[in-house]
Design a protein around this motif. Structure first.
Motif, short mmCIF file in Angstrom:
data_model
loop_
_atom_site.label_atom_id
_atom_site.label_comp_id
_atom_site.label_asym_id
_atom_site.label_seq_id
_atom_site.Cartn_x
_atom_site.Cartn_y
_atom_site.Cartn_z
N SER A 69 0.86 -1.18 0.00
CA SER A 69 0.00 0.00 0.00
C SER A 69 0.90 1.22 0.00
N GLY A 70 0.31 2.38 -0.24
CA GLY A 70 1.08 3.61 -0.23
C GLY A 70 1.95 3.75 -1.47
N GLY B 31 -4.29 -0.99 0.46
CA GLY B 31 -4.60 0.44 0.49
C GLY B 31 -4.27 1.05 -0.85
N GLU B 32 -4.60 2.31 -1.02
CA GLU B 32 -4.35 2.99 -2.28
C GLU B 32 -2.87 2.97 -2.63
N LEU B 33 -2.56 2.72 -3.92
CA LEU B 33 -1.18 2.64 -4.38
C LEU B 33 -0.82 3.86 -5.22
N HIS B 34 0.42 4.33 -5.08
CA HIS B 34 0.95 5.40 -5.92
C HIS B 34 2.38 5.06 -6.32
N ILE B 35 2.67 5.17 -7.62
CA ILE B 35 4.06 5.26 -8.06
C ILE B 35 4.38 6.74 -8.05
N PRO B 36 5.24 7.20 -7.16
CA PRO B 36 5.42 8.65 -7.00
C PRO B 36 6.09 9.30 -8.20
N THR B 37 6.00 10.60 -8.25
CA THR B 37 6.61 11.39 -9.32
C THR B 37 8.07 10.99 -9.53
#
Length: 230
Positions: free
Chosen positions: A25-26, A43-49
């Motif tokens: 997650s994260g 949980g919500e997933l993000h590949i960051p900038t």
């Protein structure tokens, strides 16, 4: 603040084999290997900038709740399976209703042009009930100001208010080729694919079948300029 949860749990089978489970997650990046599969999304997933995530052949990604997978500004997702060893994006809860069931799809949000989804199965994405950009758009895949390469995938059993399988939003020019896009549904536009005004996707050599919509465009609905469609 960058926050990542990444926990690996090993389970030893009765026959002496070792099976892995990975909980995610994260913020996520790096490499997801088949040896860590299945990957359970908690949980919500993000590949960051400016970060990159590679997903290898044979990986299964299972969403345990109604979470979305976001590829953020200038981030790169490379989920590249093979013809005999695909990547699977699926959900524990496969009954899709407004705001519940499935997962919230793969969202390319100003993502880098190097993003690739290939030889993957994307199923049970759910953007029903949400009629505002971007969350009611693109049950399986949503492209906003992003131009990923989407080839040789099976995109099925996804639902959305608009663009059940795939939605191409403003300034998106994805290549959508050699996919099977079937059994997706939408409320307003594009059971299989919806191309919004301002997008210019290349759509070719896909099998688009058994998609449904309550209003316009069961297979494809386009308000855009297509680079190629056949």
């Amino acid at each position: 603040m960058k926050r990542t949860m990444f926990v690996l749990v090993l389970v030893v089978g009765l026959a002496g084999g070792v099976f892995a489970q990975t909980y995610v997650s994260g913020n996520v990046s790096g490499v997801w290997e088949a040896s860590g599969s299945p990957y359970y999304v908690t949980g919500e997933l993000h590949i960051p900038t400016n970060d990159t995530l590679h997903i290898e052949p044979g990986v299964e990604v299972i969403f345990q709740g109604y979470y979305k997978f976001c590829v953020d500004s200038n981030a790169v997702l490379k989920a590249i399976g093979t013809e005999t060893d695909s990547i699977i994006f699926t959900a524990m809860d496969t009954v899709l209703t407004d705001f519940t069931g499935g997962h919230r799809g793969i969202k390319f949000l100003h993502a880098a042009n190097a993003c690739t989804l290939s030889y993957s199965r994307i199923e049970y994405g759910n953007a029903l009930g949400e009629h505002t950009d971007p969350y009611g758009y693109g049950g399986g895949i949503y492209c906003s100001h992003s131009s990923p390469t989407i080839t040789n995938n099976t995109i099925s059993n996804n639902s959305a208010s608009n663009g059940g399988g795939i939605l191409c939003d403003d300034s998106s020019s994805p290549t959508i080729a050699n996919n099977t896009i079937s059994s997706n549904s939408a409320y307003d536009f594009g059971g299989g694919i919806f191309c919004m005004l301002g997008s210019s996707p290349t759509i070719m050599n896909n099998i688009i079948s058994r998609n449904s919509v309550r209003r316009w465009g069961g297979g494809i609905s386009c308000y855009s300029r297509l680079s190629l469609i056949h």
